[in-house]
Scaffold this motif. Sequence first.
Motif, mmCIF file in Angstrom:
data_model
loop_
_atom_site.group_PDB
_atom_site.id
_atom_site.type_symbol
_atom_site.label_atom_id
_atom_site.label_comp_id
_atom_site.label_asym_id
_atom_site.label_seq_id
_atom_site.Cartn_x
_atom_site.Cartn_y
_atom_site.Cartn_z
ATOM 1 N N GLU A 75 0.811 -1.226 0.000
ATOM 2 C CA GLU A 75 0.000 0.000 0.000
ATOM 3 C C GLU A 75 0.841 1.271 0.000
ATOM 4 N N GLN A 117 3.617 -6.973 -1.656
ATOM 5 C CA GLN A 117 2.647 -7.905 -1.074
ATOM 6 C C GLN A 117 2.929 -9.325 -1.536
ATOM 7 N N ARG A 149 -2.792 -9.246 1.231
ATOM 8 C CA ARG A 149 -4.165 -8.948 1.636
ATOM 9 C C ARG A 149 -4.277 -7.506 2.101
ATOM 10 N N ARG A 151 -4.530 -3.560 0.817
ATOM 11 C CA ARG A 151 -5.334 -3.049 -0.295
ATOM 12 C C ARG A 151 -4.466 -2.862 -1.533
ATOM 13 N N TRP A 153 -3.701 -0.893 -5.301
ATOM 14 C CA TRP A 153 -3.870 0.371 -6.006
ATOM 15 C C TRP A 153 -4.364 0.120 -7.424
ATOM 16 N N LEU A 163 -7.579 3.228 -4.009
ATOM 17 C CA LEU A 163 -7.245 2.057 -3.203
ATOM 18 C C LEU A 163 -8.518 1.241 -3.064
ATOM 19 N N ASP A 164 -8.387 -0.108 -2.992
ATOM 20 C CA ASP A 164 -9.576 -0.952 -2.802
ATOM 21 C C ASP A 164 -10.451 -0.421 -1.682
ATOM 22 N N GLY A 165 -11.747 -0.573 -1.893
ATOM 23 C CA GLY A 165 -12.683 -0.137 -0.860
ATOM 24 C C GLY A 165 -13.322 -1.313 -0.160
ATOM 25 N N LYS A 166 -14.638 -1.299 -0.088
ATOM 26 C CA LYS A 166 -15.381 -2.317 0.667
ATOM 27 C C LYS A 166 -15.270 -3.682 -0.008
ATOM 28 N N LYS A 167 -15.140 -4.720 0.820
ATOM 29 C CA LYS A 167 -15.064 -6.080 0.279
ATOM 30 C C LYS A 167 -16.283 -6.866 0.759
#
Length: 182
Positions: A75, A117, A149, A151, A153, A163-167
């Motif tokens: 991240e 990651q 795991r 987030r 980009w 950046l990744d949001g809700k999963k």
Amino acid sequence: MAYREIALEKALTFIEPGPVVLITTFDGKKNNVMTISWIMPIDFDGHFVIASGPWNLSFKTLLKTKQCVVCIPAENMLQTTVKIGDVSGAECDKFAHFGLKALPAKTVQAPLIAGCQACLECEVSDVISRYGFVVLHVKRIVRDSRLARGRLWHAVGDGTFTLDGKKSSCRQLMKDKLPPGL
Ligand SMILES: Cc1cc2nc3c(=O)[nH]c(=O)nc-3n(C[C@H](O)[C@H](O)[C@H](O)COP(=O)(O)O)c2cc1C
């Protein structure tokens, strides 16, 4: 924390979200790295496509050596990832310039980058020249369990990034479509 090898089936979970990635190559003398956001999986067996072209040194090295490593930035690596994509390895040693630590891969000569990651060691399985499509096949995956795991980009395409949001999990709904290991 050191990288640990994980199952090949997991390759899809890093590529399917379409993150901005770093791709390393080794031309026999020097390591190089480029940024790629045009990336897409094409099956459940570890094949995916990147789009590039001969204006990039990495593309030429990829075609010559048929090997690379796809690194999933942590991240905190966005600025470095973008800067890497703004200069060519033909002009400078990007590993030295950006303070990247190269670690040996096992199945390819291109290096892993410390602090990502995960890193996917890949071979080139096909090239579709008209569009600069390079089909890659994953041979080995290592991940840093501390960072993986995190987030991812994503490039919007206009110089901004999300950046990744809700999963949410829909695994039950998709259970007939998910092969073993995913
Ligand atoms: C955010 C970002 C995404 C990029 N995505 C791609 C891509 O998908 N395909 C590509 O050919 N170049 C892409 N680039 C440009 C290359 O990373 C850039 O030309 C790179 O410096 C090539 O380095 P090299 O000549 O050492 O291979 C991207 C650059 C940035 C900053």
